[in-house]
Design a protein around this motif. Structure first.
Motif: not given
Length: 188
Positions: A151-152, A154-159, A105-108, A73-78
Protein backbone atom coordinates in the motif's frame (compact mmCIF):
# COMPACT_ATOMS: atom_id res chain seq x y z
CA UNK A 1 -1.13 3.70 -26.71
CA UNK A 2 -1.02 4.47 -30.38
CA UNK A 3 -2.68 7.09 -32.45
CA UNK A 4 -6.43 6.80 -32.83
CA UNK A 5 -7.66 4.99 -35.93
CA UNK A 6 -9.37 7.42 -38.31
CA UNK A 7 -13.02 6.85 -39.08
CA UNK A 8 -14.46 5.39 -42.26
CA UNK A 9 -13.70 7.51 -45.29
CA UNK A 10 -10.79 9.34 -43.65
CA UNK A 11 -7.75 9.60 -45.92
CA UNK A 12 -5.22 9.81 -43.06
CA UNK A 13 -4.19 13.35 -43.98
CA UNK A 14 -3.42 16.14 -41.52
CA UNK A 15 -6.08 17.24 -39.08
CA UNK A 16 -8.23 20.13 -40.20
CA UNK A 17 -9.26 21.07 -36.64
CA UNK A 18 -8.71 24.69 -35.71
CA UNK A 19 -5.73 25.37 -33.47
CA UNK A 20 -3.75 22.23 -34.38
CA UNK A 21 -0.57 24.08 -35.27
CA UNK A 22 -0.75 26.16 -32.07
CA UNK A 23 -1.26 23.05 -29.93
CA UNK A 24 1.68 21.38 -31.68
CA UNK A 25 3.85 24.47 -31.00
CA UNK A 26 2.85 24.52 -27.30
CA UNK A 27 3.43 20.77 -26.98
CA UNK A 28 6.93 21.02 -28.50
CA UNK A 29 7.78 23.94 -26.23
CA UNK A 30 6.57 22.09 -23.12
CA UNK A 31 8.40 18.91 -24.15
CA UNK A 32 11.61 20.85 -24.72
CA UNK A 33 11.32 22.31 -21.20
CA UNK A 34 10.79 18.85 -19.69
CA UNK A 35 13.87 17.33 -21.24
CA UNK A 36 16.15 19.28 -18.93
CA UNK A 37 17.83 21.73 -21.25
CA UNK A 38 17.49 24.47 -18.64
CA UNK A 39 18.45 22.45 -15.55
CA UNK A 40 21.40 23.67 -13.51
CA UNK A 41 24.55 21.57 -13.87
CA UNK A 42 24.40 20.53 -10.19
CA UNK A 43 20.95 19.00 -10.72
CA UNK A 44 22.13 17.15 -13.81
CA UNK A 45 25.17 15.83 -11.95
CA UNK A 46 23.03 14.58 -9.08
CA UNK A 47 20.65 12.89 -11.52
CA UNK A 48 23.54 11.24 -13.37
CA UNK A 49 24.80 9.95 -10.01
CA UNK A 50 21.31 8.69 -9.12
CA UNK A 51 20.99 6.91 -12.48
CA UNK A 52 24.37 5.27 -11.90
CA UNK A 53 23.36 4.16 -8.39
CA UNK A 54 20.22 2.57 -9.87
CA UNK A 55 22.20 0.87 -12.60
CA UNK A 56 20.28 2.68 -15.32
CA UNK A 57 21.61 4.55 -18.33
CA UNK A 58 21.10 8.27 -17.74
CA UNK A 59 18.92 8.62 -20.84
CA UNK A 60 16.54 5.91 -19.57
CA UNK A 61 16.48 7.38 -16.06
CA UNK A 62 15.81 10.91 -17.36
CA UNK A 63 13.04 9.65 -19.64
CA UNK A 64 11.33 7.76 -16.79
CA UNK A 65 11.68 10.75 -14.47
CA UNK A 66 10.32 13.16 -17.08
CA UNK A 67 7.32 10.98 -17.94
CA UNK A 68 6.35 10.06 -14.38
CA UNK A 69 7.33 13.30 -12.66
CA UNK A 70 9.02 11.51 -9.77
CA UNK A 71 12.20 9.70 -8.85
CA UNK A 72 12.52 5.92 -9.10
CA UNK A 73 11.64 4.39 -5.71
CA UNK A 74 11.37 0.74 -6.70
CA UNK A 75 11.80 -1.96 -9.30
CA UNK A 76 9.26 -4.63 -10.15
CA UNK A 77 10.95 -7.60 -11.80
CA UNK A 78 9.10 -10.40 -13.50
CA UNK A 79 10.56 -13.80 -12.70
CA UNK A 80 11.25 -14.10 -16.44
CA UNK A 81 13.45 -10.98 -16.28
CA UNK A 82 15.45 -12.62 -13.49
CA UNK A 83 15.79 -15.74 -15.66
CA UNK A 84 13.76 -17.78 -13.18
CA UNK A 85 11.52 -19.92 -15.34
CA UNK A 86 11.47 -23.38 -13.75
CA UNK A 87 11.07 -24.50 -10.16
CA UNK A 88 14.70 -25.67 -10.05
CA UNK A 89 16.16 -22.39 -11.35
CA UNK A 90 18.25 -20.28 -8.98
CA UNK A 91 19.02 -16.57 -9.14
CA UNK A 92 22.34 -15.84 -10.83
CA UNK A 93 24.96 -14.55 -8.35
CA UNK A 94 25.61 -11.65 -10.75
CA UNK A 95 21.93 -10.65 -10.64
CA UNK A 96 21.77 -11.14 -6.86
CA UNK A 97 24.79 -8.88 -6.30
CA UNK A 98 23.36 -6.19 -8.53
CA UNK A 99 19.94 -6.35 -6.84
CA UNK A 100 21.53 -6.16 -3.38
CA UNK A 101 23.30 -2.92 -4.33
CA UNK A 102 20.06 -1.00 -4.98
CA UNK A 103 18.71 1.38 -2.33
CA UNK A 104 15.13 1.07 -3.61
CA UNK A 105 12.37 -1.50 -3.13
CA UNK A 106 12.98 -4.69 -5.10
CA UNK A 107 9.80 -6.60 -5.89
CA UNK A 108 9.29 -9.75 -7.95
CA UNK A 109 6.18 -10.98 -9.75
CA UNK A 110 6.68 -14.74 -10.04
CA UNK A 111 5.14 -16.76 -12.83
CA UNK A 112 4.24 -20.38 -12.19
CA UNK A 113 6.03 -22.70 -11.44
CA UNK A 114 8.58 -20.43 -9.70
CA UNK A 115 8.34 -20.86 -5.93
CA UNK A 116 7.46 -17.84 -3.82
CA UNK A 117 9.22 -19.52 -0.89
CA UNK A 118 12.50 -19.52 -2.83
CA UNK A 119 12.11 -15.80 -3.58
CA UNK A 120 11.22 -15.00 0.04
CA UNK A 121 14.53 -16.54 1.14
CA UNK A 122 16.56 -14.14 -1.02
CA UNK A 123 18.08 -11.16 0.80
CA UNK A 124 18.09 -9.11 -2.41
CA UNK A 125 14.27 -9.27 -2.82
CA UNK A 126 12.04 -7.13 -0.59
CA UNK A 127 8.65 -8.47 -1.72
CA UNK A 128 7.42 -11.22 -3.99
CA UNK A 129 4.05 -12.45 -5.11
CA UNK A 130 2.25 -14.34 -7.84
CA UNK A 131 2.35 -12.65 -11.22
CA UNK A 132 -0.94 -11.91 -12.98
CA UNK A 133 -2.05 -14.45 -15.56
CA UNK A 134 -1.00 -13.64 -19.09
CA UNK A 135 -3.62 -11.49 -20.85
CA UNK A 136 -5.79 -11.30 -17.72
CA UNK A 137 -8.19 -8.32 -17.50
CA UNK A 138 -6.46 -5.16 -16.33
CA UNK A 139 -8.43 -5.12 -13.09
CA UNK A 140 -7.05 -8.58 -12.23
CA UNK A 141 -3.54 -7.51 -13.23
CA UNK A 142 -3.81 -4.33 -11.14
CA UNK A 143 -5.03 -6.30 -8.11
CA UNK A 144 -2.22 -8.86 -8.34
CA UNK A 145 0.47 -6.21 -8.79
CA UNK A 146 -0.95 -4.04 -5.99
CA UNK A 147 -0.72 -7.00 -3.66
CA UNK A 148 2.96 -7.40 -4.54
CA UNK A 149 3.84 -3.70 -4.32
CA UNK A 150 1.98 -3.07 -1.07
CA UNK A 151 0.00 0.00 0.00
CA UNK A 152 2.82 2.51 0.63
CA UNK A 153 4.91 2.28 -2.54
CA UNK A 154 3.91 5.02 -5.03
CA UNK A 155 3.15 3.26 -8.31
CA UNK A 156 4.45 6.05 -10.53
CA UNK A 157 7.88 5.68 -8.93
CA UNK A 158 8.15 1.97 -9.75
CA UNK A 159 9.90 0.76 -12.91
CA UNK A 160 8.96 -2.59 -14.43
CA UNK A 161 11.78 -4.82 -15.64
CA UNK A 162 10.23 -7.49 -17.86
CA UNK A 163 11.13 -10.07 -20.45
CA UNK A 164 7.92 -11.51 -21.92
CA UNK A 165 6.00 -9.21 -24.29
CA UNK A 166 2.68 -9.62 -22.44
CA UNK A 167 4.27 -8.29 -19.22
CA UNK A 168 4.68 -4.82 -20.73
CA UNK A 169 0.98 -4.09 -20.23
CA UNK A 170 1.53 -4.21 -16.46
CA UNK A 171 2.80 -0.64 -16.71
CA UNK A 172 -0.59 0.61 -17.86
CA UNK A 173 -2.62 -1.79 -15.74
CA UNK A 174 -0.88 -0.82 -12.49
CA UNK A 175 -0.01 2.76 -13.54
CA UNK A 176 3.72 2.23 -13.04
CA UNK A 177 6.33 4.90 -13.71
CA UNK A 178 8.21 3.19 -16.51
CA UNK A 179 9.36 0.03 -18.23
CA UNK A 180 12.65 -1.47 -19.33
CA UNK A 181 13.26 -4.72 -21.13
CA UNK A 182 15.43 -7.15 -19.17
CA UNK A 183 18.21 -7.24 -21.77
CA UNK A 184 18.46 -3.45 -21.64
CA UNK A 185 18.50 -3.39 -17.83
CA UNK A 186 21.07 -6.19 -17.42
CA UNK A 187 23.18 -4.88 -20.28
CA UNK A 188 23.01 -8.01 -22.41
Amino acid sequence: MGTPVPGVGHNGGPSMDTGVSYRRFIWKKARKGLMGETLPIEVIRSRVARAKALGLPYKSYASIRASSGRDVVGFLFSSNALRLVRQADRLSPLYADRLAAFDVDRCVAAHRPVSLDMLADLDCVDRAGAAPRAFAPWSAQRAALSEILGPRLPRDGVVLISDAPFEAEWVEAARLGGHLRAEHFWGA
